[in-house]
Design an enzyme around this catalytic site. Structure first.
Site, PDB file in Angstrom:
ATOM      1  N   ARG A  78       0.855  -1.183   0.000  1.00  0.00           N
ATOM      2  CA  ARG A  78       0.000   0.000   0.000  1.00  0.00           C
ATOM      3  C   ARG A  78       0.892   1.234   0.000  1.00  0.00           C
ATOM      4  O   ARG A  78       1.580   1.528   0.967  1.00  0.00           O
ATOM      5  CB  ARG A  78      -0.912   0.007   1.237  1.00  0.00           C
ATOM      6  CG  ARG A  78      -1.881   1.186   1.218  1.00  0.00           C
ATOM      7  CD  ARG A  78      -2.967   1.025   2.258  1.00  0.00           C
ATOM      8  NE  ARG A  78      -2.515   1.364   3.593  1.00  0.00           N
ATOM      9  CZ  ARG A  78      -3.281   1.242   4.681  1.00  0.00           C
ATOM     10  NH1 ARG A  78      -4.508   0.759   4.561  1.00  0.00           N
ATOM     11  NH2 ARG A  78      -2.821   1.591   5.853  1.00  0.00           N
ATOM     12  N   SER A 100     -12.435  -3.689   2.093  1.00  0.00           N
ATOM     13  CA  SER A 100     -12.471  -3.072   3.413  1.00  0.00           C
ATOM     14  C   SER A 100     -13.920  -2.836   3.831  1.00  0.00           C
ATOM     15  O   SER A 100     -14.719  -2.301   3.057  1.00  0.00           O
ATOM     16  CB  SER A 100     -11.726  -1.733   3.402  1.00  0.00           C
ATOM     17  OG  SER A 100     -10.354  -1.926   3.174  1.00  0.00           O
ATOM     18  N   LYS A 102      -3.561   5.305   9.693  1.00  0.00           N
ATOM     19  CA  LYS A 102      -4.439   5.738   8.612  1.00  0.00           C
ATOM     20  C   LYS A 102      -5.276   6.914   9.082  1.00  0.00           C
ATOM     21  O   LYS A 102      -5.791   6.916  10.199  1.00  0.00           O
ATOM     22  CB  LYS A 102      -5.355   4.583   8.186  1.00  0.00           C
ATOM     23  CG  LYS A 102      -6.167   4.860   6.936  1.00  0.00           C
ATOM     24  CD  LYS A 102      -6.966   3.633   6.543  1.00  0.00           C
ATOM     25  CE  LYS A 102      -7.768   3.883   5.269  1.00  0.00           C
ATOM     26  NZ  LYS A 102      -8.580   2.703   4.884  1.00  0.00           N
TER      27      LYS A 102
END
Length: 215
Positions: A47, A116, A145
């Site tokens: 990511r 997700s 995040k």
């Protein structure tokens, strides 16, 4: 490995490590991937939000090569084109990314698709649309995040344990709480800071495995 073998790994292997260069103690994504794989982790997600497509492709190809060397599962975050280009084993998408139907059409039947989720409705939709697994979270507050939801409720957690597909718990998970989540019934845990954010990756991986060890 076949798709079914990768899926079984998601059910059996508790450690799912997400690379995050900004949290990696000065290591590059490739260096971190090499250390994580050498430590015994066999599920890695790439990511990377802040590099060009070509930079991400170059990194992803090298990480994919390392994953093949270690017979590990390599999952790409968000970018379906990158997942296809670097021959990833899977693609993980969020609620604001391409829908599962589109991803499946582009990526083909053999690529794992993870989604997700945060609610019962999102999990139900992911299963209905043909996702191979869901990521559920956050379980705890996390600094990895921005703009995350509040932690999932006990009701949502119990709903997740009844799903027919693997559930990957994420959000603030580390050695202090992974054992309790394992006892609750969860079997796969996505982590960034608890692994790549540690100076000694091998020691961190060992501690996490010990925390979910069953006599």
């Amino acid at each position: 490995m076949t798709k079914e073998q990768h899926l079984q790994r998601l059910r059996d292997d508790p450690l799912y490590v997400i690379l995050g260069e900004a949290l990696s103690c000065g290591r590059t994504n490739v260096q971190t991937a090499a250390d994580v794989l050498a430590a015994g982790v066999r599920i890695i997600q790439y990511r990377e939000k802040h590099k060009t497509w070509r930079e991400k492709y170059a990194e992803a190809k090298e990480i994919r090569r390392l994953c093949r060397k270690y017979d590990a599962t390599f999952i790409m975050n968000d970018a379906v084109d990158l997942a296809v280009a670097c021959k990833a084993d899977g693609i993980h998408v969020g609620q604001d990314d391409a829908p599962v139907s589109f991803v499946r059409q582009w990526a083909g039947p053999q690529m794992l698709i993870g989604v997700s989720t945060h609610t019962e409705e999102e999990m139900t939709e992911a299963v209905r649309d043909g996702a191979d697994y869901v990521g559920l979270g956050p379980f705890y507050p996390t600094q990895s995040k921005r703009d995350v939801h509040a932690p999932v409720t006990p009701k949502v957690r119990q709903f997740a344990l009844q799903l027919s597909i693997p559930v990957v718990a994420i959000g603030g998970i580390g050695k202090a709480n992974i054992g309790a989540l394992y006892a609750e019934g969860f079997r796969s845990f996505a982590m960034i800071s608890a692994v790549v954010g540690q100076v000694q990756i091998a020691a961190a991986v060992q501690a996490l495995r010990q925390a979910v060890a069953v006599d």
